[in-house]
Design a protein around this motif. Structure first.
Motif, mmCIF file in Angstrom:
data_model
loop_
_atom_site.group_PDB
_atom_site.id
_atom_site.type_symbol
_atom_site.label_atom_id
_atom_site.label_comp_id
_atom_site.label_asym_id
_atom_site.label_seq_id
_atom_site.Cartn_x
_atom_site.Cartn_y
_atom_site.Cartn_z
ATOM 1 N N VAL A 72 -59.611 -13.974 -43.619
ATOM 2 C CA VAL A 72 -59.961 -14.095 -45.037
ATOM 3 C C VAL A 72 -61.454 -14.420 -45.164
ATOM 4 O O VAL A 72 -61.957 -15.311 -44.472
ATOM 5 C CB VAL A 72 -59.089 -15.184 -45.693
ATOM 6 C CG1 VAL A 72 -59.499 -15.363 -47.162
ATOM 7 C CG2 VAL A 72 -57.624 -14.823 -45.573
ATOM 8 N N GLY A 76 -60.951 -16.359 -52.997
ATOM 9 C CA GLY A 76 -59.989 -15.574 -53.763
ATOM 10 C C GLY A 76 -58.955 -14.956 -52.849
ATOM 11 O O GLY A 76 -57.748 -14.944 -53.142
ATOM 12 N N GLU A 77 -59.400 -14.398 -51.718
ATOM 13 C CA GLU A 77 -58.465 -13.805 -50.770
ATOM 14 C C GLU A 77 -57.527 -14.882 -50.202
ATOM 15 O O GLU A 77 -56.320 -14.654 -50.029
ATOM 16 C CB GLU A 77 -59.225 -13.126 -49.629
ATOM 17 C CG GLU A 77 -59.960 -11.873 -50.061
ATOM 18 C CD GLU A 77 -60.634 -11.189 -48.880
ATOM 19 O OE1 GLU A 77 -60.293 -11.573 -47.720
ATOM 20 O OE2 GLU A 77 -61.470 -10.334 -49.099
ATOM 21 N N TYR A 78 -58.107 -16.026 -49.893
ATOM 22 C CA TYR A 78 -57.286 -17.144 -49.366
ATOM 23 C C TYR A 78 -56.203 -17.539 -50.349
ATOM 24 O O TYR A 78 -55.041 -17.720 -49.996
ATOM 25 C CB TYR A 78 -58.204 -18.332 -49.049
ATOM 26 C CG TYR A 78 -57.479 -19.661 -48.937
ATOM 27 C CD1 TYR A 78 -56.702 -19.962 -47.822
ATOM 28 C CD2 TYR A 78 -57.562 -20.586 -49.987
ATOM 29 C CE1 TYR A 78 -56.032 -21.182 -47.750
ATOM 30 C CE2 TYR A 78 -56.914 -21.801 -49.910
ATOM 31 C CZ TYR A 78 -56.124 -22.104 -48.780
ATOM 32 O OH TYR A 78 -55.463 -23.297 -48.712
ATOM 33 N N TYR A 79 -56.563 -17.641 -51.647
ATOM 34 C CA TYR A 79 -55.606 -18.097 -52.642
ATOM 35 C C TYR A 79 -54.507 -17.054 -52.840
ATOM 36 O O TYR A 79 -53.324 -17.400 -52.952
ATOM 37 C CB TYR A 79 -56.335 -18.361 -53.958
ATOM 38 C CG TYR A 79 -55.440 -18.984 -55.008
ATOM 39 C CD1 TYR A 79 -55.175 -20.340 -55.006
ATOM 40 C CD2 TYR A 79 -54.870 -18.180 -56.007
ATOM 41 C CE1 TYR A 79 -54.346 -20.898 -55.967
ATOM 42 C CE2 TYR A 79 -54.035 -18.730 -56.956
ATOM 43 C CZ TYR A 79 -53.778 -20.100 -56.942
ATOM 44 O OH TYR A 79 -52.943 -20.650 -57.886
ATOM 45 N N ARG A 80 -54.933 -15.730 -52.877
ATOM 46 C CA ARG A 80 -53.929 -14.686 -53.048
ATOM 47 C C ARG A 80 -52.966 -14.650 -51.874
ATOM 48 O O ARG A 80 -51.749 -14.484 -52.031
ATOM 49 C CB ARG A 80 -54.620 -13.315 -53.220
ATOM 50 C CG ARG A 80 -55.231 -13.108 -54.587
ATOM 51 C CD ARG A 80 -55.582 -11.644 -54.802
ATOM 52 N NE ARG A 80 -56.558 -11.162 -53.822
ATOM 53 C CZ ARG A 80 -57.868 -11.264 -53.977
ATOM 54 N NH1 ARG A 80 -58.385 -11.827 -55.063
ATOM 55 N NH2 ARG A 80 -58.676 -10.811 -53.033
ATOM 56 N N LEU A 81 -53.498 -14.813 -50.663
ATOM 57 C CA LEU A 81 -52.635 -14.790 -49.474
ATOM 58 C C LEU A 81 -51.696 -15.993 -49.458
ATOM 59 O O LEU A 81 -50.508 -15.884 -49.099
ATOM 60 C CB LEU A 81 -53.511 -14.764 -48.215
ATOM 61 C CG LEU A 81 -52.756 -14.648 -46.883
ATOM 62 C CD1 LEU A 81 -51.901 -13.378 -46.848
ATOM 63 C CD2 LEU A 81 -53.735 -14.657 -45.705
ATOM 64 N N SER A 83 -50.600 -17.632 -52.127
ATOM 65 C CA SER A 83 -49.594 -17.423 -53.174
ATOM 66 C C SER A 83 -48.536 -16.428 -52.706
ATOM 67 O O SER A 83 -47.329 -16.614 -52.960
ATOM 68 C CB SER A 83 -50.262 -16.925 -54.459
ATOM 69 O OG SER A 83 -51.201 -17.879 -54.933
ATOM 70 N N TYR A 84 -48.993 -15.369 -52.022
ATOM 71 C CA TYR A 84 -48.044 -14.368 -51.528
ATOM 72 C C TYR A 84 -47.103 -14.987 -50.499
ATOM 73 O O TYR A 84 -45.885 -14.742 -50.495
ATOM 74 C CB TYR A 84 -48.825 -13.196 -50.924
ATOM 75 C CG TYR A 84 -47.923 -12.174 -50.303
ATOM 76 C CD1 TYR A 84 -47.219 -11.258 -51.096
ATOM 77 C CD2 TYR A 84 -47.777 -12.105 -48.911
ATOM 78 C CE1 TYR A 84 -46.387 -10.309 -50.516
ATOM 79 C CE2 TYR A 84 -46.938 -11.173 -48.331
ATOM 80 C CZ TYR A 84 -46.244 -10.277 -49.138
ATOM 81 O OH TYR A 84 -45.400 -9.336 -48.565
ATOM 82 N N SER A 85 -47.650 -15.809 -49.619
ATOM 83 C CA SER A 85 -46.825 -16.447 -48.585
ATOM 84 C C SER A 85 -45.766 -17.358 -49.208
ATOM 85 O O SER A 85 -44.615 -17.397 -48.768
ATOM 86 C CB SER A 85 -47.705 -17.266 -47.626
ATOM 87 O OG SER A 85 -48.635 -16.434 -46.963
ATOM 88 N N GLU A 87 -44.541 -17.056 -52.339
ATOM 89 C CA GLU A 87 -43.581 -16.270 -53.105
ATOM 90 C C GLU A 87 -42.578 -15.587 -52.195
ATOM 91 O O GLU A 87 -41.397 -15.416 -52.566
ATOM 92 C CB GLU A 87 -44.319 -15.225 -53.953
ATOM 93 C CG GLU A 87 -45.119 -15.842 -55.088
ATOM 94 C CD GLU A 87 -45.951 -14.802 -55.829
ATOM 95 O OE1 GLU A 87 -45.916 -13.616 -55.413
ATOM 96 O OE2 GLU A 87 -46.655 -15.181 -56.775
ATOM 97 N N VAL A 108 -50.827 -24.605 -53.773
ATOM 98 C CA VAL A 108 -49.706 -23.678 -53.989
ATOM 99 C C VAL A 108 -48.516 -24.255 -53.252
ATOM 100 O O VAL A 108 -48.657 -24.774 -52.142
ATOM 101 C CB VAL A 108 -50.012 -22.261 -53.461
ATOM 102 C CG1 VAL A 108 -48.854 -21.321 -53.762
ATOM 103 C CG2 VAL A 108 -51.304 -21.716 -54.052
#
Length: 487
Positions: A72, A76-81, A83-85, A87, A108
């Protein structure tokens, strides 16, 4: 204090034994079982906790390495990853996955309510510091017992966040409780079996002990000679046999003592009657027939000597009984003392028609360490017994010799001898057997004690040369006695 009824005394004894058994036998077992349950419960809890922690640590380390491996490049990439993990996390019912920033705040979470909170546990602090950490205890925010593991997320060797797994310990604690209950039930069953088996054992001990105790009480109350039925083949059987033997011996001793009192009373009455009779006769006519006076005075003198001898025997016997009987050791010519006693008795026996044949030793026997007065008492008693019990044979043989470092003196009569069944008891106190001769029954017991104190032996047996009569053998060591044997 008044006596308790028999049943109450027995119940008290039984209860006392059971109390001692409970304290000394059952209580240590119960404590040991309780300790075993505690150790098992603690060990099982540690096993479950360590297994969970190890599993979560391994999982957190792998997840953190995988997350870091995505490379990452921005927040932003860290937060999206992250959140995906969260979810796509499939174990939301068992675990909570959290991503925490470098300030310790949850960014998160798979359990949305914790987002934005700051747990503040030690595992987060360790992860922020760059090392894997774990926490086990009460959640500061929810109050629930939890286990959490935190792993640092590194980018360019810098900690930018924390990956944290959190799980409740409710299921594990429930399992530990079940293990504790199962161990407790098993322990109670073990204790119950031990108590039951020991209760059966103690009951089997208490009942015969109560019977023996009651028998001992009856014996102490004067019921001598009673016997207990013995149904046991172990130590209890030996105890019952010993009680029965004690009861029998006490009964025999009581009977012998009664016979002794009766015999001594009779023996004392006879010379006293003679003394009183002649004293009254002489006092009526002191200037009467000279021959009668001489005869009366002779009888008074003879019976007085008898009384003196009997009293001395009784005094010696009491000293033997209480341990005050001792010797006055000096250098003594034992053969000379024996010959003096033979000379003294020879004329007296001749008046009764009894001849004394003396055979001196073949060699000179030197003086030895002994109590001369006590040994003369032995010789006097043995010669007197030979005349009383064997006088019908009209002959007494006396011999002395040196043999194997000892002086051996034998006195043999030619009377009817001693019945074989009475031989083992003739030296016992108060024993007179079937003999009708006068005496207290303690003379030979005193002689035996005197000879033993000299380190010798005093044996009574029947002649084995085909003729009737009894033989008394006195063996005295010629070596000087040790200082401990002197008075």
């Amino acid at each position: 204090m008044p006596d308790h009824p028999k049943g109450i005394r027995k119940s008290l004894r039984i209860r006392g034994l059971r109390q001692r058994w409970l304290v000394s036998a059952v209580l240590p077992v119960v404590l040991l079982v309780m300790l075993a349950v505690a150790v098992f419960t603690i060990a099982s809890a540690q096993y479950y906790y360590n297994s969970m922690r190890t599993g979560l640590e391994t999982r957190a380390r792998i997840a953190a390495d995988t997350f870091t491996g995505y490379g990452v490049k921005s927040y932003g990439e860290y937060y999206r990853l992250a959140s995906y993990s969260v979810e796509t996390f499939e174990e939301k019912d068992q675990l909570e996955l959290q991503f925490i920033n470098a300030n310790g705040r949850v960014q998160v979470s798979s359990y949305g309510l914790t987002a934005g909170t700051s747990p503040g546990t030690s595992d987060i602090e360790s992860a922020i510091g760059g090392s894997l950490g774990h926490f086990q205890g009460r959640d500061p925010q929810t109050g629930e017992n939890i286990l959490s593991v935190s792993s640092p997320l590194l980018f360019n060797s810098r900690v930018v966040g924390v990956l944290r797994y959190v799980t409740s310990l409710r299921a594990v604690e429930h399992q530990i409780l079940l293990n504790f209950l199962a161990a407790t039930v098993l322990a109670l069953l073990v204790v119950a079996m031990i108590v039951l088996s020991n209760a059966l054992f103690i009951n089997n001990v208490v009942e015969p002990v109560a019977v023996v105790s009651d028998a001992a009480r009856r014996i102490s109350g004067g019921s001598y000679g009673i016997r207990i039925d013995n149904h046991y083949q172990d130590e209890l059987g030996e105890l019952v046999d010993n009680i029965n033997d004690m009861s029998l011996k006490i009964s025999q001793a009581e009977q012998i003592q009664q016979e002794f009192v009766s015999s001594v009373s009779h023996e004392l009455r006879t010379p006293l009657t003679a003394i009183n009779g002649w004293a009254e006769t002489l006092s009526v006519d002191p200037m009467g027939n000279a021959e009668q006076t001489v005869r009366g005075l002779g009888i008074i003198e003879k019976e007085s000597r008898r009384l003196t001898a009997m009293v001395e025997e009784l005094l010696d016997f009491t000293k033997i009984q209480d341990g005050r009987f001792t010797l006055r050791i000096d250098t003594v010519d034992l053969i000379s003392e024996l010959e003096d006693m033979i000379y003294t008795y020879r004329e007296l026996f001749r008046q009764e028609g009894i001849e004394v044949d003396y055979t001196p030793p073949d060699v000179d026997i030197p003086p030895i360490a002994a109590d001369g007065e006590r040994m003369k008492q032995v010789f006097s008693n043995v010669l007197d017994n030979a005349s009383k019990h064997g006088g019908a044979g009209k002959r007494i043989d006396v011999s002395a010799e040196a043999s194997d470092g000892s002086i051996v003196i034998r006195v043999r009569d030619y009377g009817p001898g001693i019945p074989a069944e009475e031989l083992p008891f003739v030296k016992q106190k108060f024993y007179k057997g079937s003999s009708k001769a006068r005496g207290s029954g303690i003379g030979l017991a005193v002689c035996d004690e005197i000879v033993k104190l000299h380190g010798g032996t005093f044996d009574v047996a029947n002649a084995d040369d085909g003729n009737t009569g009894a033989v008394v053998t006195i063996t005295i060591p010629m070596a000087p006695l040790g200082e401990s044997e002197k008075e």
